[in-house]
Design a protein around this motif. Structure first.
Motif, PDB file in Angstrom:
ATOM      1  N   THR A 110      12.856  -1.483   1.596  1.00 42.68           N
ATOM      2  CA  THR A 110      11.533  -2.044   1.835  1.00 42.68           C
ATOM      3  C   THR A 110      10.446  -1.142   1.256  1.00 42.68           C
ATOM      4  OG1 THR A 110      12.335  -2.968   3.922  1.00 42.68           O
ATOM      5  CG2 THR A 110       9.952  -2.915   3.597  1.00 42.68           C
ATOM      6  N   ALA A 111       9.517  -1.732   0.536  1.00 43.20           N
ATOM      7  CA  ALA A 111       8.361  -0.991   0.032  1.00 43.20           C
ATOM      8  C   ALA A 111       7.338  -0.876   1.148  1.00 43.20           C
ATOM      9  CB  ALA A 111       7.759  -1.698  -1.174  1.00 43.20           C
ATOM     10  N   VAL A 112       6.978   0.351   1.499  1.00 43.23           N
ATOM     11  CA  VAL A 112       6.057   0.593   2.607  1.00 43.23           C
ATOM     12  C   VAL A 112       4.978   1.581   2.187  1.00 43.23           C
ATOM     13  CG1 VAL A 112       7.781   0.138   4.402  1.00 43.23           C
ATOM     14  CG2 VAL A 112       7.486   2.472   3.523  1.00 43.23           C
ATOM     15  N   PHE A 113       3.897   1.602   2.962  1.00 45.97           N
ATOM     16  CA  PHE A 113       2.888   2.637   2.820  1.00 45.97           C
ATOM     17  C   PHE A 113       2.448   3.054   4.207  1.00 45.97           C
ATOM     18  CE2 PHE A 113       0.403  -0.920   3.740  1.00 45.97           C
ATOM     19  CZ  PHE A 113      -0.966  -0.820   3.472  1.00 45.97           C
ATOM     20  N   GLY A 114       1.904   4.271   4.326  1.00 52.11           N
ATOM     21  CA  GLY A 114       1.543   4.733   5.655  1.00 52.11           C
ATOM     22  C   GLY A 114       1.206   6.204   5.680  1.00 52.11           C
ATOM     23  N   MET A 115       1.322   6.773   6.886  1.00 50.76           N
ATOM     24  CA  MET A 115       0.946   8.169   7.095  1.00 50.76           C
ATOM     25  C   MET A 115       2.089   8.959   7.715  1.00 50.76           C
ATOM     26  SD  MET A 115      -2.973   7.912   8.534  1.00 50.76           S
ATOM     27  CE  MET A 115      -2.985   9.695   8.857  1.00 50.76           C
ATOM     28  N   ALA A 116       2.268  10.178   7.234  1.00 43.96           N
ATOM     29  CA  ALA A 116       3.214  11.109   7.831  1.00 43.96           C
ATOM     30  C   ALA A 116       2.539  11.830   8.999  1.00 43.96           C
ATOM     31  CB  ALA A 116       3.681  12.126   6.792  1.00 43.96           C
ATOM     32  N   SER A 117       3.343  12.471   9.842  1.00 44.22           N
ATOM     33  CA  SER A 117       2.821  13.177  11.022  1.00 44.22           C
ATOM     34  C   SER A 117       2.598  14.652  10.736  1.00 44.22           C
ATOM     35  CB  SER A 117       3.791  13.016  12.194  1.00 44.22           C
ATOM     36  OG  SER A 117       3.900  11.672  12.573  1.00 44.22           O
ATOM     37  N   THR A 133       7.783   4.828  12.699  1.00 41.35           N
ATOM     38  CA  THR A 133       7.704   3.395  12.448  1.00 41.35           C
ATOM     39  C   THR A 133       6.309   2.854  12.723  1.00 41.35           C
ATOM     40  OG1 THR A 133      10.040   3.045  12.955  1.00 41.35           O
ATOM     41  CG2 THR A 133       8.590   1.152  13.191  1.00 41.35           C
ATOM     42  N   LEU A 134       5.649   3.348  13.765  1.00 37.03           N
ATOM     43  CA  LEU A 134       4.342   2.830  14.154  1.00 37.03           C
ATOM     44  C   LEU A 134       3.217   3.284  13.248  1.00 37.03           C
ATOM     45  CD1 LEU A 134       4.558   3.111  18.043  1.00 37.03           C
ATOM     46  CD2 LEU A 134       4.991   1.119  16.598  1.00 37.03           C
ATOM     47  N   SER A 135       3.526   4.106  12.250  1.00 36.86           N
ATOM     48  CA  SER A 135       2.497   4.611  11.334  1.00 36.86           C
ATOM     49  C   SER A 135       2.601   4.024   9.935  1.00 36.86           C
ATOM     50  CB  SER A 135       2.588   6.142  11.236  1.00 36.86           C
ATOM     51  OG  SER A 135       2.350   6.738  12.485  1.00 36.86           O
ATOM     52  N   ILE A 136       3.448   2.997   9.766  1.00 39.67           N
ATOM     53  CA  ILE A 136       3.648   2.436   8.433  1.00 39.67           C
ATOM     54  C   ILE A 136       3.507   0.915   8.465  1.00 39.67           C
ATOM     55  CG2 ILE A 136       5.187   4.321   7.797  1.00 39.67           C
ATOM     56  CD1 ILE A 136       7.539   2.391   8.058  1.00 39.67           C
ATOM     57  N   ALA A 137       3.389   0.333   7.289  1.00 39.14           N
ATOM     58  CA  ALA A 137       3.343  -1.123   7.122  1.00 39.14           C
ATOM     59  C   ALA A 137       3.954  -1.456   5.766  1.00 39.14           C
ATOM     60  CB  ALA A 137       1.909  -1.640   7.207  1.00 39.14           C
ATOM     61  N   ARG A 138       4.268  -2.703   5.564  1.00 39.17           N
ATOM     62  CA  ARG A 138       4.777  -3.117   4.256  1.00 39.17           C
ATOM     63  C   ARG A 138       3.678  -2.962   3.210  1.00 39.17           C
ATOM     64  NH1 ARG A 138       9.610  -6.268   4.011  1.00 39.17           N
ATOM     65  NH2 ARG A 138      10.587  -6.323   6.077  1.00 39.17           N
ATOM     66  N   THR A 290      -0.175  -1.294  12.746  1.00 43.80           N
ATOM     67  CA  THR A 290      -0.647  -2.668  12.908  1.00 43.80           C
ATOM     68  C   THR A 290      -1.994  -2.858  12.214  1.00 43.80           C
ATOM     69  OG1 THR A 290       0.519  -2.893  15.025  1.00 43.80           O
ATOM     70  CG2 THR A 290      -1.273  -4.443  14.587  1.00 43.80           C
ATOM     71  N   ALA A 291      -2.902  -1.913  12.415  1.00 42.36           N
ATOM     72  CA  ALA A 291      -4.200  -1.974  11.726  1.00 42.36           C
ATOM     73  C   ALA A 291      -4.003  -1.866  10.220  1.00 42.36           C
ATOM     74  CB  ALA A 291      -5.120  -0.868  12.225  1.00 42.36           C
ATOM     75  N   LEU A 292      -3.055  -1.013   9.804  1.00 45.61           N
ATOM     76  CA  LEU A 292      -2.794  -0.852   8.378  1.00 45.61           C
ATOM     77  C   LEU A 292      -2.267  -2.151   7.775  1.00 45.61           C
ATOM     78  CD1 LEU A 292      -2.831   1.139   6.015  1.00 45.61           C
ATOM     79  CD2 LEU A 292      -0.486   1.786   6.623  1.00 45.61           C
ATOM     80  N   ALA A 293      -1.448  -2.873   8.518  1.00 41.83           N
ATOM     81  CA  ALA A 293      -0.954  -4.165   8.042  1.00 41.83           C
ATOM     82  C   ALA A 293      -2.107  -5.159   7.868  1.00 41.83           C
ATOM     83  CB  ALA A 293       0.085  -4.722   9.013  1.00 41.83           C
ATOM     84  N   THR A 294      -3.084  -5.109   8.776  1.00 41.69           N
ATOM     85  CA  THR A 294      -4.267  -5.967   8.646  1.00 41.69           C
ATOM     86  C   THR A 294      -5.049  -5.608   7.392  1.00 41.69           C
ATOM     87  OG1 THR A 294      -4.437  -6.239  11.045  1.00 41.69           O
ATOM     88  CG2 THR A 294      -6.419  -6.689   9.744  1.00 41.69           C
TER      89      THR A 294
END
Length: 340
Positions: A110-117, A133-138, A290-294
């Motif tokens: 899966t291609a994703v984008f997001g933030m590391a901790s 998982t809660l820090s990423i989105a497709r 979730t916000a990132l997905a929006t």
């Protein structure tokens, strides 16, 4: 009764994309102690191992943010770094290599984008990164990995400022300082999208571009003091701090809201705001998938866009930091880590 292993459905299964097992070591950019941009150098480090709900991602591109440079210089979140050398970086776009379980929402491929901790875990200036998982989105389908890597921290910061803190709405008068930067150019777009009347401070060369993004008024800070031409603002979003912050309190209406973003930029803002009869708060980004997905859906629809100013190869991270610290970046700077 015997149970068969659960498999994800074809529509949700991205594992048809070949995913190789990660190697034991990877190429990364690290720094061994706080210092200038020259402290950054390439090294071979162990590939991180995901635990619990984390995913392991092969990084294609990594975004650069001001907090990265501040931390490298001994400020930012440097006090939380447990040991050196450390791999910096928050933003990434890439391909999931390992997921916590078979029916996970982001299976391998899966291609994703997001933030590391970071710095609780290794950062994104590397070939692989672990992320909650809660820090990423497709990844938005219309964006390349390089474009997507410029989104997470800046866009989530802007979303938190404009939507969750300022509650942008039709007719609201919002002043955004440093509107042409990474956070700023997203904040302008979000505020305009929700109907606010947006005033921005920026250099004159960015005026026409910011108007295209949705700004109604652009004030060239090199020639005009904003307090001489604006007043009665509902909200001021301050991405600069210091002198700009103290001057901003006077342009707010009684009870208006001042939001300070740069950490440590103005320690007395709360007392000063109270004395001026306005509300005040600081803000720190929340890595909300979730916000990132929006935000991703807004990007795919064309309602919002990310602007990538410059792209550097991973090994050129020192030059990328110098470019960032020069202070004239429009939008974002991104590191190209690997092939798509």
């Amino acid at each position: 009764m015997r149970f068969r292993p659960l498999r994800s459905t074809p529509a949700a299964d991205a594992a048809s994309v070949p995913v190789n097992d990660p190697p034991e070591t990877m190429t990364a950019v690290v720094f061994d102690a706080p210092g200038t941009a020259d402290a950054l150098h390439v090294a071979s480090v162990p590939v991180p191992s995901p635990v619990m709900s984390e995913v392991l991602v092969r990084v294609v591109a990594a975004g650069i943010n001001p907090i990265d440079a501040k931390t490298r210089a001994g400020k930012g979140v440097s006090a939380a770094i447990a040991e050196y050398p450390t791999v910096p970086g928050y933003d990434f776009s890439g391909i999931v290599v390992k997921a916590p379980y078979e029916a996970h929402a982001f299976p391998p491929g899966t291609a994703v984008f997001g933030m590391a901790s970071y710095p609780r875990s290794g950062g994104t200036y590397a070939e692989y990164v672990v992320a909650p998982t809660l820090s990423i989105a497709r990844k938005p389908s219309t964006l390349s990995h390089v474009e997507a890597a410029g989104v997470p921290l800046a866009a989530l910061t802007a979303w938190g400022l404009v939507v969750e803190t300022a509650h942008a709405h039709e007719g609201q008068r919002v002043l955004i300082h440093a509107g042409s930067g990474g956070v700023g150019h997203f904040a302008v777009q979000f505020a305009a999208y929700f109907g606010a009347h947006v005033t921005v401070t920026a250099s004159g060369r960015n005026a026409s571009w910011l108007r295209e993004l949705g700004a109604s008024v652009v004030i060239d800070y090199t020639t005009t003091r904003f307090e001489d031409v604006v007043s009665d603002m509902d909200v001021v979003i301050d991405l600069v701090g210091g002198d700009v912050g103290s001057r901003s309190l006077g342009v707010l209406r009684p009870g208006g809201l001042y939001v300070l973003v740069p950490t440590g930029a103005w320690a007395e803002y709360g007392d000063a705001a109270a004395a001026a009869g306005v509300r005040a708060t600081s803000y720190k980004v929340v890595p909300d998938g979730t916000a990132l997905a929006t935000v991703g859906r807004l990007l795919d629809s064309g309602a919002v866009q990310v602007y990538i100013d410059k792209v550097f190869d991973l090994a050129d991270a020192p030059q990328a930091h110098r470019e960032l610290e020069a202070g004239h970046t429009r939008g974002k700077i991104v590191l190209r880590v690997s092939d798509d």
